[in-house]
Every structure is written in C-alpha cells, then in structure tokens.
Design a protein around this motif. Sequence first.
Motif, PDB file in Angstrom:
ATOM      1  N   GLY A 270     -36.017  12.492 -50.738  1.00 17.51           N
ATOM      2  CA  GLY A 270     -35.958  11.701 -49.512  1.00 17.51           C
ATOM      3  C   GLY A 270     -34.862  10.659 -49.554  1.00 17.51           C
ATOM      4  O   GLY A 270     -34.124  10.548 -50.540  1.00 17.51           O
ATOM      5  N   GLU A 271     -34.759   9.913 -48.466  1.00 22.56           N
ATOM      6  CA  GLU A 271     -33.763   8.841 -48.377  1.00 22.56           C
ATOM      7  C   GLU A 271     -33.951   7.854 -49.505  1.00 22.56           C
ATOM      8  O   GLU A 271     -35.073   7.436 -49.771  1.00 22.56           O
ATOM      9  CB  GLU A 271     -33.956   8.077 -47.055  1.00 22.56           C
ATOM     10  CG  GLU A 271     -32.961   8.466 -46.025  1.00 22.56           C
ATOM     11  CD  GLU A 271     -33.144   7.714 -44.721  1.00 22.56           C
ATOM     12  OE1 GLU A 271     -33.374   6.490 -44.757  1.00 22.56           O
ATOM     13  OE2 GLU A 271     -33.050   8.379 -43.672  1.00 22.56           O
ATOM     14  N   ARG A 272     -32.848   7.439 -50.107  1.00 23.65           N
ATOM     15  CA  ARG A 272     -32.866   6.518 -51.246  1.00 23.65           C
ATOM     16  C   ARG A 272     -33.447   7.155 -52.503  1.00 23.65           C
ATOM     17  O   ARG A 272     -34.070   6.487 -53.315  1.00 23.65           O
ATOM     18  CB  ARG A 272     -33.609   5.217 -50.926  1.00 23.65           C
ATOM     19  CG  ARG A 272     -32.911   4.371 -49.883  1.00 23.65           C
ATOM     20  CD  ARG A 272     -33.492   2.970 -49.792  1.00 23.65           C
ATOM     21  NE  ARG A 272     -32.669   2.147 -48.950  1.00 23.65           N
ATOM     22  CZ  ARG A 272     -32.635   2.221 -47.618  1.00 23.65           C
ATOM     23  NH1 ARG A 272     -33.391   3.112 -46.996  1.00 23.65           N
ATOM     24  NH2 ARG A 272     -31.858   1.418 -46.929  1.00 23.65           N
ATOM     25  N   SER A 273     -33.260   8.477 -52.640  1.00 21.69           N
ATOM     26  CA  SER A 273     -33.502   9.083 -53.956  1.00 21.69           C
ATOM     27  C   SER A 273     -32.149   9.508 -54.496  1.00 21.69           C
ATOM     28  O   SER A 273     -31.288   9.975 -53.750  1.00 21.69           O
ATOM     29  CB  SER A 273     -34.451  10.280 -53.854  1.00 21.69           C
ATOM     30  OG  SER A 273     -33.914  11.297 -53.044  1.00 21.69           O
ATOM     31  N   ILE A 274     -31.956   9.289 -55.810  1.00 22.15           N
ATOM     32  CA  ILE A 274     -30.664   9.599 -56.442  1.00 22.15           C
ATOM     33  C   ILE A 274     -30.913  10.572 -57.590  1.00 22.15           C
ATOM     34  O   ILE A 274     -31.652  10.254 -58.528  1.00 22.15           O
ATOM     35  CB  ILE A 274     -29.984   8.322 -56.979  1.00 22.15           C
ATOM     36  CG1 ILE A 274     -29.768   7.307 -55.850  1.00 22.15           C
ATOM     37  CG2 ILE A 274     -28.649   8.662 -57.646  1.00 22.15           C
ATOM     38  CD1 ILE A 274     -29.256   5.948 -56.317  1.00 22.15           C
ATOM     39  N   TYR A 275     -30.284  11.733 -57.506  1.00 27.20           N
ATOM     40  CA  TYR A 275     -30.436  12.769 -58.514  1.00 27.20           C
ATOM     41  C   TYR A 275     -29.163  12.906 -59.326  1.00 27.20           C
ATOM     42  O   TYR A 275     -28.155  13.420 -58.840  1.00 27.20           O
ATOM     43  CB  TYR A 275     -30.842  14.098 -57.843  1.00 27.20           C
ATOM     44  CG  TYR A 275     -32.267  13.976 -57.384  1.00 27.20           C
ATOM     45  CD1 TYR A 275     -33.296  14.149 -58.298  1.00 27.20           C
ATOM     46  CD2 TYR A 275     -32.579  13.548 -56.095  1.00 27.20           C
ATOM     47  CE1 TYR A 275     -34.611  13.931 -57.929  1.00 27.20           C
ATOM     48  CE2 TYR A 275     -33.889  13.329 -55.725  1.00 27.20           C
ATOM     49  CZ  TYR A 275     -34.896  13.521 -56.651  1.00 27.20           C
ATOM     50  OH  TYR A 275     -36.193  13.283 -56.304  1.00 27.20           O
ATOM     51  N   ALA A 276     -29.229  12.413 -60.582  1.00 29.51           N
ATOM     52  CA  ALA A 276     -28.045  12.478 -61.439  1.00 29.51           C
ATOM     53  C   ALA A 276     -27.789  13.911 -61.873  1.00 29.51           C
ATOM     54  O   ALA A 276     -28.729  14.638 -62.204  1.00 29.51           O
ATOM     55  CB  ALA A 276     -28.249  11.586 -62.658  1.00 29.51           C
ATOM     56  N   HIS A 277     -26.525  14.282 -61.840  1.00 25.99           N
ATOM     57  CA  HIS A 277     -25.997  15.587 -62.291  1.00 25.99           C
ATOM     58  C   HIS A 277     -26.170  16.679 -61.246  1.00 25.99           C
ATOM     59  O   HIS A 277     -25.205  17.092 -60.628  1.00 25.99           O
ATOM     60  CB  HIS A 277     -26.580  15.995 -63.655  1.00 25.99           C
ATOM     61  CG  HIS A 277     -26.411  14.935 -64.675  1.00 25.99           C
ATOM     62  ND1 HIS A 277     -25.173  14.535 -65.116  1.00 25.99           N
ATOM     63  CD2 HIS A 277     -27.321  14.116 -65.290  1.00 25.99           C
ATOM     64  CE1 HIS A 277     -25.320  13.542 -65.980  1.00 25.99           C
ATOM     65  NE2 HIS A 277     -26.602  13.263 -66.098  1.00 25.99           N
ATOM     66  N   SER A 278     -27.376  17.226 -61.094  1.00 33.02           N
ATOM     67  CA  SER A 278     -27.622  18.250 -60.056  1.00 33.02           C
ATOM     68  C   SER A 278     -26.575  19.365 -60.113  1.00 33.02           C
ATOM     69  O   SER A 278     -25.949  19.696 -59.108  1.00 33.02           O
ATOM     70  CB  SER A 278     -27.621  17.589 -58.669  1.00 33.02           C
ATOM     71  OG  SER A 278     -28.568  16.551 -58.627  1.00 33.02           O
TER      72      SER A 278
END
Length: 453
Positions: A270-278
């Motif tokens: 959702g909004e304001r989630s940060i997924y490193a790398h992906s």
Amino acid sequence: MPVDQKNHNGSDNSFYIYGGHLLSPESPSKYLDLRQGAIVVDGRGKIAGVGPLEAMRKRYPNAPVSDFGDRLILPGLIDLHIHLPQFTQIGKSGQTLLGWLEKYIFPAEMRFSDPEHARRIAHWFFEELARNGTTFAAVFTTLHWQSTDVAFQVAKEMGSRVIMGKVLMDRNAPPSLQDDTDDSIARTLQLCEKWHGQEDGRLLYSFIPRFAITSTEKQMHEAAKLWHAHPGTYMHTHLAESLEECVVVQKMYPQSRSYTDVYERMGMLGERSIYAHSIHLNDEDIKRLAQTNSSIAHCPSSNFFLKSGSFQYKRVENAGVRFGLGSDVAAGPYMSLFEVMRDANYMQGDDWLSPAECLYRATLGGAQAAFLDDKLGSLTEGKEADFIVVNPNRKSGIAANILKQSTEEILSSIVFMGDDRLIEATFVRGRCLFELESGLVTRAAQTYTGTHN
Ligand code: GUN
Ligand code: ZN
C-alpha cells in the motif's frame, strides 16, 4: 557558520538567500537550470522564493546572502534504504546475502544491545549522511528498542530527516536477535507514539519486519495493523533480493503465489510501503505493487556487491511503480548516492538511463516514492529547504569548464564522476548540517558583492 544562518531556523520571519547555479528536477528528463540563481529560505526552513539572485536580493533587501557563485545548488539527496548498525561492516565481501548476514551483519547488530554503542555509531552515521549530501533517509536500526530510541534522539539533536524504526525479527536468527513477538509489537507501538511526526514531521516512523524469513506471520500481521492505524507512517522491508532467499521463502510459505504475495496477505502492501531490492519479481508481482501504490527502493550498488541480480528497471518503470534509490549500506559499499546513481546506470546493460533520470531517482523520484514530493525532492517554492552545495571541481578529472557546459553535460559529469568529495555543504530545513571547510558558508556571505547591498 554566520550567526544569522545558525539561528535562522527559529520562528521569526527572517529570510536568508543562498546564491549559486541551481539545478533541480521537474521530471525524469526536465530540469530547472538557473545560473546566478538563488533560493530564499524563510524562518521555518521553507523555500520562500526561487529565481535570479539579483531579483531575490531586490525582493528581500534585508536578507543576508551567501553566494556560492558557480557552485551547484541541488535538492538534497534521498536514500530510500540504508542500515544504521551496518555502517561498521562496509566492504565485507565474499558471500551472498544469507551467508553475509550470518557472518558479518548479525554479529554487528548484536552490539546494539548496548545503547551507548548505538549512540556512538548513530552520531557517526548521521554525520556521514550529511557529509555525503543525503538529506533524507529511510533507515533500519536493529531489533533493540532502546538503541532505536537513542538513534531517534541523535537524529533529533543533529537535525537529520529520517524515516526510521525498530527492526522486527522473531525467528530464524541468532537467539539474541529474536524478539518476543508480543513484546516487539508493544515496544514498536511505544516508539511510534513517541517519535512519529516529531520535529514537525522531520522524524517519521516505519514498521520494519526485516524480511519474510525472520518474522512470523503474526509479527508481520501485527506490524501491518499498527501501520494502518497510524497515518503517515511507513512499512519498510526487503523483497526478492536474492534467488536463494526466494527459494527459502517459497518453502516457508507454500500457500503464497509469490514472495510479494506473502507480504500482500499480511496486509503490508500500500501507500507508504517501501520494498528494498524487488529484483526477482514476475509480471503479477509488479502489477500488484503498482496497483497498491507500493514503492521500491532500488539498490544497485548493493546488488552488485552481493551478486543478487539485476533490477528490472524498465519493466518496473513502465508498470508505473514508484521507486527511488537506496545505498543499502552495508551491502552497498558506499553512502554516496552519486555512486549509487552511476551503478543504476551501469546495471541496465542495453537500456540507457540518462544522467538526468539517475539524479531524478535520487531526489524527486525518491520523494514521490515516499509520498513526500509535496515537501521534498526539488528546489521549489513552498517545499522544505533541503539542499546541497556541489562543487564538481573538487574531483580531479572533471573538466575545468564544467560549470559553463549544458545541463546534460553537467549532469553527466556529476553522475558518472561524482562522490562524497563534491559535497561542500548540506542543509536540512534551512539548517546547515555540514560544511566541508569551517566557515565556508560564512565566507560565501562575506564575499557576496551584489549591487544592492
Ligand atoms: N535481507 C534481510 N536483511 C538484510 C540486510 O540487512 N541487508 C540486505 N541487503 N538484505 C537483507
Ligand atoms: Zn537492506
């Protein structure tokens, strides 16, 4: 630092003018390029004006001026993914992700059971962020709540701008790095209530299940509930970084369609989630990230270092997923986002990323990924005065006449040759957090020779 500058982040209506060669992104390909320009900073540390230096001087005749002349003024750099406790472990190579965590990272993070150690490293870390021109960072601490509290205190005192939080891990880690699940959620809530939004929003809280391997479903689920219950907070974790990790996740969560789906089932997208790398995502994963307005922190230097794989830059961009850049220190071997920008370009093989696009990802693109582009990411009236003074001539090999060149050529030189050496001063909310030589800002004020003095 001049007295006026030092005190000017107060509540009075004073203004301060910084002159220089402004370069600021408006989009991935369009930049403001204003030579002999200026930004005007008001008493609350916001940008009150942007324009030609002489025009700003006329508009604010009583405002002190620091004129940086030919030097560049850029918006501050945004690091969407970095680990504070790993700062001592930079450059420890020879392992891929899971082995590297066991051998170097978990032992280093154990030392954060001592809040005094945390204080020392946090001071050094935030000082280094400023020295590298990073004015906003999304930071992992460790699972130790006292040390996380200390890290927030240090960021508060030093004027740093962060999204930060306690790391959550309640399985598959050394015993001293495992939370009691209920206790971890209670401590997280306390930290969030204490720190989120402090300093008028300069300090923001993020919920950080480290990754699907080291958190139980219960811990991730509870963290997601807290995130939804606290507007403006963040969810921050690692996703699909290495193939080895993806295989473990697949075995642990056989009911899930994919690694991304594990997090989606926990309520973490959702909004304001940060997924490193992906990195290792399929079309459906990328689509779900786009549809849920989730963001990615692309960390190319780290991905080269741990040989994790290559980010699918164009596919992610074309799908409309928001993303910025992260140094991912210490898997990333340098904090300087100039070096990360360069690695982002090199990683893309046949796809050409323009230097303008690379700098955009480390500024306005990062701000968009954090849903803070109304406040950060460019030199725009009404935004926070987070900016850096950059002198390309600090690096040998950069052409002497660089500052007379076209926008594209200047951007190319700083993206392909830039590092921490270029940064002469760093300002967050109008407050100078770093100047390369003591008195640099003062001297710029004294040598201002405007005709309206
Ligand atoms: N995945 C889980 N923990 C970590 C970490 O500390 N660094 C990186 N690069 N990946 C991770
Ligand atoms: Zn990381």
